[in-house]
Design an enzyme around this catalytic site. Structure first.
Site, short mmCIF file in Angstrom:
data_model
loop_
_atom_site.label_atom_id
_atom_site.label_comp_id
_atom_site.label_asym_id
_atom_site.label_seq_id
_atom_site.Cartn_x
_atom_site.Cartn_y
_atom_site.Cartn_z
N GLY A 1 0.83 -1.11 0.36
CA GLY A 1 -0.10 -0.01 -0.08
C GLY A 1 0.90 1.34 0.19
O GLY A 1 2.03 1.16 -0.31
N GLY B 1 0.82 5.32 1.36
CA GLY B 1 0.17 6.69 2.03
C GLY B 1 1.09 7.95 1.62
O GLY B 1 1.78 7.74 0.86
N GLY B 2 0.81 8.90 2.81
CA GLY B 2 1.49 10.27 2.55
C GLY B 2 3.14 10.13 2.70
O GLY B 2 3.67 11.10 1.86
N PHE B 3 3.44 9.14 3.16
CA PHE B 3 4.84 9.36 3.56
C PHE B 3 5.76 8.58 2.28
O PHE B 3 6.79 9.00 2.00
CB PHE B 3 5.27 8.39 4.87
CG PHE B 3 6.72 8.18 5.28
CD1 PHE B 3 7.24 9.14 5.88
CD2 PHE B 3 7.48 7.05 5.02
CE1 PHE B 3 8.55 9.31 6.25
CE2 PHE B 3 8.84 6.94 5.37
CZ PHE B 3 9.20 7.92 6.04
N VAL C 1 4.66 1.09 0.88
CA VAL C 1 5.19 0.30 1.98
C VAL C 1 5.24 -1.30 1.33
O VAL C 1 4.31 -1.28 0.36
CB VAL C 1 3.81 0.03 2.85
CG1 VAL C 1 4.17 -0.89 4.18
CG2 VAL C 1 3.64 1.42 3.71
N LYS D 1 8.46 0.64 4.96
CA LYS D 1 7.90 1.75 4.52
C LYS D 1 9.22 2.65 4.20
O LYS D 1 9.84 3.07 4.68
CB LYS D 1 7.10 2.54 5.97
CG LYS D 1 6.28 3.61 5.18
CD LYS D 1 5.42 4.11 6.62
CE LYS D 1 4.16 3.26 6.87
NZ LYS D 1 3.22 4.19 7.83
N ASP E 1 -3.57 10.67 15.00
CA ASP E 1 -4.01 10.47 13.62
C ASP E 1 -4.70 9.09 13.75
O ASP E 1 -4.41 8.20 13.07
CB ASP E 1 -2.83 10.28 12.69
CG ASP E 1 -3.47 10.66 11.29
OD1 ASP E 1 -4.25 10.96 11.15
OD2 ASP E 1 -2.57 10.36 10.42
N1 LIG Z 1 3.40 -3.21 9.70
C1 LIG Z 1 2.68 -3.60 8.38
N2 LIG Z 1 2.35 -4.89 7.90
C2 LIG Z 1 1.50 -4.79 7.04
N3 LIG Z 1 1.07 -3.86 6.15
C3 LIG Z 1 1.38 -2.52 6.54
C4 LIG Z 1 2.29 -2.30 7.68
N4 LIG Z 1 2.23 -0.95 7.61
C5 LIG Z 1 1.26 -0.39 6.54
N5 LIG Z 1 0.83 -1.31 5.95
C6 LIG Z 1 -0.07 -1.38 4.68
O1 LIG Z 1 0.48 -0.26 4.01
C7 LIG Z 1 -0.76 0.55 4.04
C8 LIG Z 1 -0.10 2.03 3.73
O2 LIG Z 1 0.33 2.60 5.02
P1 LIG Z 1 0.50 3.98 5.22
O3 LIG Z 1 0.73 4.18 6.82
O4 LIG Z 1 1.96 4.44 4.58
O5 LIG Z 1 -0.49 4.72 4.80
P2 LIG Z 1 -2.14 5.43 5.34
O6 LIG Z 1 -2.15 4.85 6.67
O7 LIG Z 1 -2.91 4.28 4.24
O8 LIG Z 1 -2.33 6.64 4.94
P3 LIG Z 1 -1.67 7.90 5.74
O9 LIG Z 1 -0.51 8.29 5.17
O10 LIG Z 1 -2.70 8.73 5.84
O11 LIG Z 1 -1.07 7.14 7.15
C9 LIG Z 1 -1.63 0.26 4.98
O12 LIG Z 1 -3.17 0.54 4.77
C10 LIG Z 1 -1.44 -1.14 5.12
O13 LIG Z 1 -2.18 -1.77 4.00
MG LIG Z 2 -0.83 5.06 8.10
#
Ligand SMILES: Nc1ncnc2c1ncn2[C@@H]1O[C@H](COP(=O)(O)OP(=O)(O)OP(=O)(O)O)[C@@H](O)[C@H]1O
Ligand SMILES: [Mg+2]
Length: 373
Positions: free
Chosen positions: A82, A84-86, A89, A110, A205
């Site tokens: 997946g 996100g803003g960072f 992953v 990440k 958050d």
């Molecule tokens: N430790 C982990 N194990 C398995 N999947 C993960 C893990 N951390 C993140 N993910 C997957 O990666 C995705 C993206 O995570 P990320 O925190 O970068 O973005 P987000 O939470 O969707 O958005 P935001 O940037 O708003 O936090 C998550 O929704 C999840 O599906």
């Molecule tokens: Mg997140």
């Protein structure tokens, strides 16, 4: 993780406002100033460890960028979990031959997307600091990081079922009521732990994409990029720039920038509503009156009969009516406009304990394909 810009899907509208800037005492130097001084943020593992100093209760592994490449199969596209803003992953594997002494482990990696987001760097550091000093069964475990040249990477334990967001709103089998209750309790325990830590922490958050699930639906909070140390002494709140996610952030926090543990309690109430209704906190595809979940369902939460009309229809009526009513009432209290009238996370844990049932895991491993001639 917590960046404050519009990311794309409606549940990810970010709140970022300068309505009330940080108070002079709390104010960290502006990003530009930090960049100019070039001294505030660490640029290699030694500086990271220096900064962690005596707060470093959890040992973290400093990976080289070459090791990160090996772990992720050189950032294989089919390993992407997946984004996100960072940044993105990836799923990854630490194998025995990566480095002597490391145990084999499946991980989630990440990776900062390398744009010019200085804020991403600060959030990366917040994650390293907070997760490097806190450990609890309901917080995701940080295994290590990479801080080499411009690369900033976080390496976590792998949570095989991904986020609550993807499980709750996906087109796969709906999450049964018992699992929704297990998620609510686990997340509540995680927040209660943070709020009652020796140095209290406000998560800031809290939302379904930051709640992760392992194979047995054990629940862990992730993303401490926006977390803040709570108020100390006789201070009632911390003043901050308003950051978080629209649809989840507490109204008084958006208005004033005053952050308290009660802001997390409000966001927790929103997540309870999402678990109850199967609807997203903010859904721009719905008629205007129904777009903000809290506004739409708030008047129904305390009405024992009418509240049953908003339960997720995908549950097909498979839920205990009394538990639903209690959970709705709990959400109602969490969403109280007056933050002081909201319950403490510790009390929320106590309210959720008796609502737990034995959990039957749905088998989401099968996908049925219909073939048309
Ligand atoms: N430790 C982990 N194990 C398995 N999947 C993960 C893990 N951390 C993140 N993910 C997957 O990666 C995705 C993206 O995570 P990320 O925190 O970068 O973005 P987000 O939470 O969707 O958005 P935001 O940037 O708003 O936090 C998550 O929704 C999840 O599906
Ligand atoms: Mg997140």
């Amino acid at each position: 993780m917590g960046n404050c810009w519009f990311i794309g899907s409606p549940s990810k509208y970010r709140v970022s406002s300068t309505a009330k800037s940080e108070s002079p005492k709390d104010q960290s130097p502006s990003v530009k100033e930090e960049q100019k001084n070039g001294s505030k943020l660490p640029s290699n593992p030694e500086e990271v460890e220096d900064l962690r100093g005596n707060t470093a209760t959890n040992p973290l592994i400093a990976f080289t960028f070459d090791e990160v490449k090996t772990i992720t199969g050189n950032f294989r596209q089919d390993y992407v979990l997946g984004g996100g803003g960072f940044g993105s992953v990836y799923k990854g594997f630490i194998t025995r031959d990566l480095r002597e002494g490391l145990q084999p482990l499946q991980v989630a990696v990440k990776v900062h997307d390398g744009d010019n987001s200085f804020q991403g760097h600060r959030e990366w550091l917040a994650e390293v600091i907070f997760l490097g000093q806190l450990s609890h069964p309901n917080l995701v475990k940080l295994i290590g990081y990479c801080c080499e040249d411009e690369h900033r990477v976080l390496i976590y334990e792998f949570m095989s079922r991904g986020s609550v967001e993807s499980n709750l709103f996906s087109m796969l089998l709906p999450l049964p009521w018992s699992i929704r209750m297990k998620i609510a309790l686990g997340a509540a325990k995680g927040l209660a732990f943070l709020h009652e830590a020796e140095k209290p922490v406000i998560f800031r958050d809290f939302k379904t994409s930051n709640i992760l699930l392992d194979q047995d639906y054990n629940t862990k909070l992730s993303d401490f990029g926006l977390a803040k140390d709570g108020p100390v002494g006789d201070k009632s709140h911390v003043s901050t720039r308003v950051m978080g996610t629209h649809g989840y952030a507490a109204p008084e926090y958006i208005m004033t920038g005053h952050l308290t543990a009660m802001s997390d309690v409000y966001s927790f109430g929103i997540v309870l509503l999402e678990l109850l209704t199967g609807r997203k906190s903010l859904d721009k595809t719905r008629p205007v009156r129904q777009q903000a979940l809290a506004d739409w369902v708030a008047p129904l939460l305390s009405q024992r009969k009418r509240v049953l009309n908003i339960v997720d229809p995908r549950l097909g009526g498979e839920y205990p009516v009394k538990a639903v009513q209690k959970m709705a009432m709990l959400a109602h209290h969490c969403l109280n406009r007056n933050p002081k009238a909201r319950p403490l996370m510790r009390d929320i844990v106590d309210s959720l304990e008796p609502l737990q049932e034995s959990v039957e895991f749905p088998s989401i491993g099968f996908i049925y394909t219909v073939v048309y001639d």
